[in-house]
Design a protein around this motif. Structure first.
Motif, PDB file in Angstrom:
ATOM      1  N   TYR A   1      28.579 137.442  56.621  1.00 34.83           N
ATOM      2  CA  TYR A   1      29.734 136.711  56.106  1.00 34.83           C
ATOM      3  C   TYR A   1      29.296 135.620  55.139  1.00 34.83           C
ATOM      4  CZ  TYR A   1      32.853 138.935  59.480  1.00 34.83           C
ATOM      5  OH  TYR A   1      33.582 139.844  60.192  1.00 34.83           O
ATOM      6  N   VAL A   2      29.993 135.510  54.023  1.00 32.79           N
ATOM      7  CA  VAL A   2      29.714 134.429  53.082  1.00 32.79           C
ATOM      8  C   VAL A   2      30.083 133.092  53.717  1.00 32.79           C
ATOM      9  CG1 VAL A   2      30.335 133.431  50.846  1.00 32.79           C
ATOM     10  CG2 VAL A   2      30.030 135.913  51.078  1.00 32.79           C
ATOM     11  N   PHE A   3      31.247 133.066  54.362  1.00 30.76           N
ATOM     12  CA  PHE A   3      31.695 131.846  55.028  1.00 30.76           C
ATOM     13  C   PHE A   3      31.704 132.117  56.521  1.00 30.76           C
ATOM     14  CE2 PHE A   3      33.832 132.078  50.864  1.00 30.76           C
ATOM     15  CZ  PHE A   3      33.156 131.036  50.249  1.00 30.76           C
ATOM     16  N   ALA A   4      30.715 131.559  57.214  1.00 31.84           N
ATOM     17  CA  ALA A   4      30.510 131.863  58.625  1.00 31.84           C
ATOM     18  C   ALA A   4      30.538 130.599  59.462  1.00 31.84           C
ATOM     19  CB  ALA A   4      29.171 132.580  58.808  1.00 31.84           C
ATOM     20  N   ALA A   5      30.795 130.807  60.758  1.00 32.43           N
ATOM     21  CA  ALA A   5      30.714 129.711  61.716  1.00 32.43           C
ATOM     22  C   ALA A   5      29.246 129.358  61.942  1.00 32.43           C
ATOM     23  CB  ALA A   5      31.387 130.123  63.020  1.00 32.43           C
ATOM     24  N   SER A   6      28.999 128.378  62.787  1.00 33.22           N
ATOM     25  CA  SER A   6      27.630 127.890  62.983  1.00 33.22           C
ATOM     26  C   SER A   6      26.700 128.921  63.586  1.00 33.22           C
ATOM     27  CB  SER A   6      27.648 126.642  63.884  1.00 33.22           C
ATOM     28  OG  SER A   6      28.261 126.938  65.132  1.00 33.22           O
TER      29      SER A   6
ATOM     30  N   PRO B   1      31.436 121.498  53.999  1.00 35.55           N
ATOM     31  CA  PRO B   1      30.528 122.658  54.038  1.00 35.55           C
ATOM     32  C   PRO B   1      31.189 123.932  53.507  1.00 35.55           C
ATOM     33  CG  PRO B   1      31.319 122.117  56.242  1.00 35.55           C
ATOM     34  CD  PRO B   1      31.733 120.995  55.356  1.00 35.55           C
ATOM     35  N   LEU B   2      32.508 123.884  53.344  1.00 34.26           N
ATOM     36  CA  LEU B   2      33.240 125.042  52.813  1.00 34.26           C
ATOM     37  C   LEU B   2      33.740 124.782  51.397  1.00 34.26           C
ATOM     38  CD1 LEU B   2      35.309 126.153  55.956  1.00 34.26           C
ATOM     39  CD2 LEU B   2      33.185 127.129  55.070  1.00 34.26           C
ATOM     40  N   TYR B   3      33.018 123.957  50.674  1.00 32.78           N
ATOM     41  CA  TYR B   3      33.403 123.643  49.301  1.00 32.78           C
ATOM     42  C   TYR B   3      33.541 124.913  48.461  1.00 32.78           C
ATOM     43  CZ  TYR B   3      32.825 122.097  44.441  1.00 32.78           C
ATOM     44  OH  TYR B   3      32.974 121.902  43.085  1.00 32.78           O
ATOM     45  N   ALA B   4      32.598 125.831  48.591  1.00 41.03           N
ATOM     46  CA  ALA B   4      32.628 127.064  47.798  1.00 41.03           C
ATOM     47  C   ALA B   4      33.873 127.888  48.110  1.00 41.03           C
ATOM     48  CB  ALA B   4      31.372 127.896  48.053  1.00 41.03           C
ATOM     49  N   LEU B   5      34.305 127.871  49.373  1.00 44.11           N
ATOM     50  CA  LEU B   5      35.508 128.607  49.749  1.00 44.11           C
ATOM     51  C   LEU B   5      36.731 128.050  49.038  1.00 44.11           C
ATOM     52  CD1 LEU B   5      36.556 129.844  53.250  1.00 44.11           C
ATOM     53  CD2 LEU B   5      38.151 128.434  51.948  1.00 44.11           C
TER      54      LEU B   5
ATOM     55  N   GLN C   1      23.307 127.961  53.456  1.00 42.86           N
ATOM     56  CA  GLN C   1      23.487 128.840  54.607  1.00 42.86           C
ATOM     57  C   GLN C   1      22.156 129.436  55.067  1.00 42.86           C
ATOM     58  OE1 GLN C   1      25.274 133.018  54.619  1.00 42.86           O
ATOM     59  NE2 GLN C   1      27.070 131.837  55.271  1.00 42.86           N
ATOM     60  N   SER C   2      21.278 129.731  54.127  1.00 40.45           N
ATOM     61  CA  SER C   2      19.959 130.268  54.485  1.00 40.45           C
ATOM     62  C   SER C   2      19.181 129.272  55.332  1.00 40.45           C
ATOM     63  CB  SER C   2      19.178 130.618  53.217  1.00 40.45           C
ATOM     64  OG  SER C   2      19.823 131.638  52.488  1.00 40.45           O
ATOM     65  N   LYS C   3      19.262 127.984  54.982  1.00 39.72           N
ATOM     66  CA  LYS C   3      18.582 126.944  55.751  1.00 39.72           C
ATOM     67  C   LYS C   3      19.188 126.844  57.154  1.00 39.72           C
ATOM     68  CE  LYS C   3      17.501 124.129  51.683  1.00 39.72           C
ATOM     69  NZ  LYS C   3      17.731 122.818  51.003  1.00 39.72           N
ATOM     70  N   GLU C   4      20.520 126.910  57.236  1.00 38.16           N
ATOM     71  CA  GLU C   4      21.192 126.819  58.530  1.00 38.16           C
ATOM     72  C   GLU C   4      20.852 128.012  59.411  1.00 38.16           C
ATOM     73  OE1 GLU C   4      25.262 126.585  57.430  1.00 38.16           O
ATOM     74  OE2 GLU C   4      25.229 124.429  56.967  1.00 38.16           O
ATOM     75  N   ARG C   5      20.714 129.182  58.803  1.00 37.22           N
ATOM     76  CA  ARG C   5      20.391 130.384  59.563  1.00 37.22           C
ATOM     77  C   ARG C   5      18.994 130.280  60.164  1.00 37.22           C
ATOM     78  NH1 ARG C   5      21.438 133.816  55.924  1.00 37.22           N
ATOM     79  NH2 ARG C   5      19.333 134.143  55.117  1.00 37.22           N
ATOM     80  N   ARG C   6      18.067 129.779  59.392  1.00 43.70           N
ATOM     81  CA  ARG C   6      16.690 129.634  59.901  1.00 43.70           C
ATOM     82  C   ARG C   6      16.606 128.576  60.989  1.00 43.70           C
ATOM     83  NH1 ARG C   6      15.522 130.210  54.268  1.00 43.70           N
ATOM     84  NH2 ARG C   6      15.392 127.928  54.070  1.00 43.70           N
ATOM     85  N   ALA C   7      17.447 127.561  60.902  1.00 41.16           N
ATOM     86  CA  ALA C   7      17.394 126.474  61.879  1.00 41.16           C
ATOM     87  C   ALA C   7      18.216 126.763  63.132  1.00 41.16           C
ATOM     88  CB  ALA C   7      17.889 125.181  61.227  1.00 41.16           C
ATOM     89  N   ALA C   8      19.103 127.731  63.067  1.00 43.23           N
ATOM     90  CA  ALA C   8      20.002 128.000  64.195  1.00 43.23           C
ATOM     91  C   ALA C   8      19.262 128.646  65.361  1.00 43.23           C
ATOM     92  CB  ALA C   8      21.134 128.902  63.736  1.00 43.23           C
ATOM     93  N   LYS C   9      19.654 128.254  66.580  1.00 41.44           N
ATOM     94  CA  LYS C   9      19.084 128.864  67.771  1.00 41.44           C
ATOM     95  C   LYS C   9      19.598 130.292  67.937  1.00 41.44           C
ATOM     96  CE  LYS C   9      18.577 124.502  70.293  1.00 41.44           C
ATOM     97  NZ  LYS C   9      18.946 123.739  71.515  1.00 41.44           N
TER      98      LYS C   9
END
Length: 379
Positions: free
Chosen positions: A272-277, A182-186, A257-265
């Motif tokens: 942050y470009v590279f953020a925790a869950s 998940p941190l390939y871009a980093l 990351q946009s998808k993860e943000r919408r799905a996160a509780k």
């Protein structure tokens, strides 16, 4: 200005005006049986003032001044402040802290370095020396002393740390494995831009221009407080042009990351470009242990520090692409081109092989060459 005179009782007296650190003047009086004895005392007092030995009030210890300087200095990065505090508390103040600032001599420092060298690494001794030197320079600026005793002590000899950049093949294998991370871009940014670990983890989307393919390095993440702070130096504040590989990796990362943000509780929108869950900053320990080191193992690359990705970027550009050191220095944000040259003036084993082959191509016909050079790799 000094004066000498003989008292009615036959003894000689001498007086000299001493200027203290606060600007106030104090009259010093000495006595002796002869005029010559008094003049010698006056000369010693005058010499002491010229050397800075009695330039302050005579009550300020090194520890008092050093701790106050560190407390009042607002231009020190948090990580640097912690290192200074540690050096003073553990190694410097216990030894020379009680000594009056005006009475600290080179012999004190030489003794300190010799004692600490029995159980500390040479580089730590060098850090101690540099900190004491810096503190005493401030004391000079504040007219507390005239000379810096640290200038009269040889600084410890320290060998440059050995670096272990990846070979071109290892770098390619590493990125191939990183595609699944998940941190390939980093990791792409680390290898293609040479950004420091703190710069990567402190990167925010507001500093990324995907349209024009640019990144502005303005902050670094403090690994202890997880707070953003200033970059290492003026030159570290820079703009980097992204390679096509890095640009595409960032675009894909942002979409994910946009998808993860919408799905996160729960999501802390800290940009942050590279953020925790949960949107917060990633801890260095988690980056290294959960992501970086496992990728090295999968790519069958010996474990080495994350910082070696930065070294890899530099060596690939300098050795394999013959990029001018000035360009590499600007990319990495080094304080000067000298830093870049000093760090990477060595030749990697791969380049040694290529140099040998280049010599063959100049002096030996290919058909008559008795052997071919074996490709060397960095262990």
């Amino acid at each position: 200005m000094a004066t000498t005179y003989q008292r009615p009782d036959g003894r000689w007296c001498g007086q000299i005006i001493i200027e203290k650190a606060n600007g106030q003047k104090e009259r010093k009086t000495v006595y002796g049986d002869t005029r010559r004895a008094v003049e010698q005392q006056i000369s010693l007092l005058d010499a002491d003032q010229q050397k800075g030995i009695i330039a302050n009030d005579g009550k300020t210890t090194f520890a008092t001044f050093a701790n106050k300087w560190l407390e009042q200095n607002i231009n020190i990065r948090p990580s640097t402040r912690r290192r200074y505090e540690s050096l003073l508390r553990l190694h410097i103040n216990p030894e020379i802290g009680p000594i009056l600032l005006s009475r600290l001599h080179a012999d004190h420092l030489a003794e300190l370095y010799a004692k600490k060298s029995k159980r500390l690494a040479p580089r730590t001794i060098l850090h101690i020396h540099r900190l004491i030197h810096k503190i005493m320079e401030v004391a000079i600026k504040r007219d507390l002393i005239v000379q810096n005793p640290a200038r009269k002590v040889d600084k410890p000899d320290v060998e440059d740390p050995e670096i272990f950049p990846l070979t071109k093949e290892q770098a390619q294998a590493f990125l191939e494995e990183a595609r699944k991370s998940p941190l390939y871009a980093l990791f792409v940014l680390a290898l293609t831009t040479g950004m420091r670990q703190g710069e990567l983890l402190g990167l925010r989307w507001r500093d990324v221009d995907l349209k024009n393919g640019l990144i502005s390095i303005k902050h670094t993440l403090d690994r202890h407080t997880l707070e953003l702070g200033p970059v290492k130096s003026k030159q570290s504040r820079r703009t980097i042009a992204l390679s096509h590989l890095a640009l595409e990796a960032l675009k894909e990362h942002k979409a994910t990351q946009s998808k993860e943000r919408r799905a996160a509780k729960e999501w802390n929108d800290l940009d942050y470009v590279f953020a925790a869950s949960n949107g917060t900053a990633i801890r260095v320990e988690n980056l290294v242990r959960r992501h970086y080191q496992p990728l090295l193992v999968k790519a069958e690359i010996p474990i080495r520090s994350f910082h070696n990705l930065r070294h890899t970027c530099a060596t690939l550009l300098l050795i394999h692409k013959n990029t001018h050191p000035k360009i590499v220095s600007q990319l990495l944000g080094h304080s000067s081109i000298k830093v870049t040259i000093d760090l990477y003036s060595h030749l990697t084993p791969d380049s040694l092989g290529s140099v040998a082959q280049s010599m063959d191509s100049m002096f030996v016909e290919e058909s008559s060459a008795p052997y071919k050079h074996r490709r060397l790799t960095v262990a």
